[in-house]
Design an enzyme around this catalytic site. Structure first.
Site, PDB file in Angstrom:
ATOM      1  N   ASP A 126       0.847  -1.183   0.000  1.00 30.15           N
ATOM      2  CA  ASP A 126       0.000   0.000   0.000  1.00 30.15           C
ATOM      3  C   ASP A 126       0.896   1.252   0.000  1.00 30.15           C
ATOM      4  OD1 ASP A 126      -3.043   0.775   0.465  1.00 30.15           O
ATOM      5  OD2 ASP A 126      -1.913   2.003   1.877  1.00 30.15           O
TER       6      ASP A 126
ATOM      7  N   TYR B 201      -1.564  10.915   1.618  1.00 34.26           N
ATOM      8  CA  TYR B 201      -2.415  11.113   0.435  1.00 34.26           C
ATOM      9  C   TYR B 201      -2.313  12.552  -0.070  1.00 34.26           C
ATOM     10  CZ  TYR B 201      -4.445   6.570   1.498  1.00 34.26           C
ATOM     11  OH  TYR B 201      -4.612   5.224   1.725  1.00 34.26           O
TER      12      TYR B 201
ATOM     13  N   HIS C  72      -7.078  -6.860  -0.979  1.00 34.84           N
ATOM     14  CA  HIS C  72      -5.943  -5.941  -0.886  1.00 34.84           C
ATOM     15  C   HIS C  72      -5.040  -6.243   0.302  1.00 34.84           C
ATOM     16  CE1 HIS C  72      -3.680  -2.223  -1.082  1.00 34.84           C
ATOM     17  NE2 HIS C  72      -4.126  -1.828   0.105  1.00 34.84           N
TER      18      HIS C  72
END
Length: 277
Positions: A95, A205, A258
């Site tokens: 990730d 992010y 995921h």
């Protein structure tokens, strides 16, 4: 395994280490901590010196106001590796951790033996194409990419209520929801329960724009590179990774989502030991 801290590159990093052999650095993703690798650490430690790092903004590490672009976070890891006395390491990330592992390899090739990216590639221009509204039947709708861009509001909404977010994300992205149990979810929820912790995770992010600009300047990674992806992401990994590295192999994990480090730990151990040697 031992839990320690080190001040490197202007930030205090928490890391957990154990085992002996070639150093293997493991980097977690959102919304997780070093605890993500708990199921694979013992087996890996029989072959490697395993070093699992809480990233800047994560878990037991510092949460400064800036420095969340992946180049700076890769420098954090590089300085930690140097502090621990290692010249070259194997490195794997999942990730957000995969983005940092890639940045480590491309910016510090002299320190990179082999690189493994788990289910995510480094931010590039395609990240601007994520849809705000899902099309009918769209399998993957990463609304949190936009939510985490918002300044201030996520801290107000999520602080003290992070378990709701943690449960939703894991239930959405796991095939076997029991793979991340109640205790594990409580660990992650506690790690993201304070305003600073929410802000720290969101900052990864919010730095994507800078990451995309940095990516435009990068050459291909020259270290041998493994891309490990679940079935839904495997086609993109297979398409993108050969454009970003010179020596690439891509493997698919089926029947998982995921968070496959926790959902299929035996398969992850097999792929990593087969690749890292």
């Amino acid at each position: 395994f031992t839990s320690r801290h080190a001040v490197v590159n202007g930030v205090r990093l928490h890391y957990v280490s154990g085992g002996s052999g070639e150093p293997l650095v493991l980097l977690p993703g959102w919304p997780q901590t070093w605890w993500e690798y708990r199921k694979v650490m013992p087996a890996l430690a029989t072959r490697y010196r395993v070093i699992v790092v809480d990233l800047r903004g994560m878990g037991g590490s510092g949460k400064p106001a800036s420095g969340y672009d992946k180049k700076t976070m890769a420098r954090d890891v590089r300085e930690l590796v140097r502090t621990l006395g290692h010249d070259r390491v194997n490195i794997a990330g999942h990730d957000v951790g995969a983005m940092i592992a890639f940045s480590f390899a491309v910016n510090h090739p002299e320190a990179t033996r082999r690189l493994a990216l788990l289910d995510v590639t480094h931010p590039d221009e395609s990240y601007y194409e994520f849809r705000m509204l899902p099309q009918p039947g769209q399998a993957f709708f990463p609304w949190w990419f936009a939510f985490n861009q918002v300044q201030g509001l996520p801290e107000q909404l999520v602080s003290g209520r992070s378990r709701y977010l943690v449960d939703w994300i894991f239930d959405y992205l796991l095939v076997d929801k029991s793979a991340i149990g109640d205790r594990d979810r409580a660990v992650y929820a506690k790690a993201y329960s304070s305003p600073d912790a929410v802000r720290g995770g969101n900052s990864w992010y919010q730095a994507f724009g800078q990451d995309i600009e940095d990516h435009r300047t990068y050459p291909k990674v020259t270290a041998p590179t493994l891309g490990l992806a679940h079935s839904a992401f495997h086609p993109r990994m297979n398409q993108v990774l050969p454009t970003q590295a010179t020596d690439v192999r891509v493997a698919e994990l089926t029947g998982t989502g995921h968070y496959f480090v926790e959902e299929q730990p035996a398969a992850v151990i097999g792929h990593l030991t087969g690749f890292f040697g």
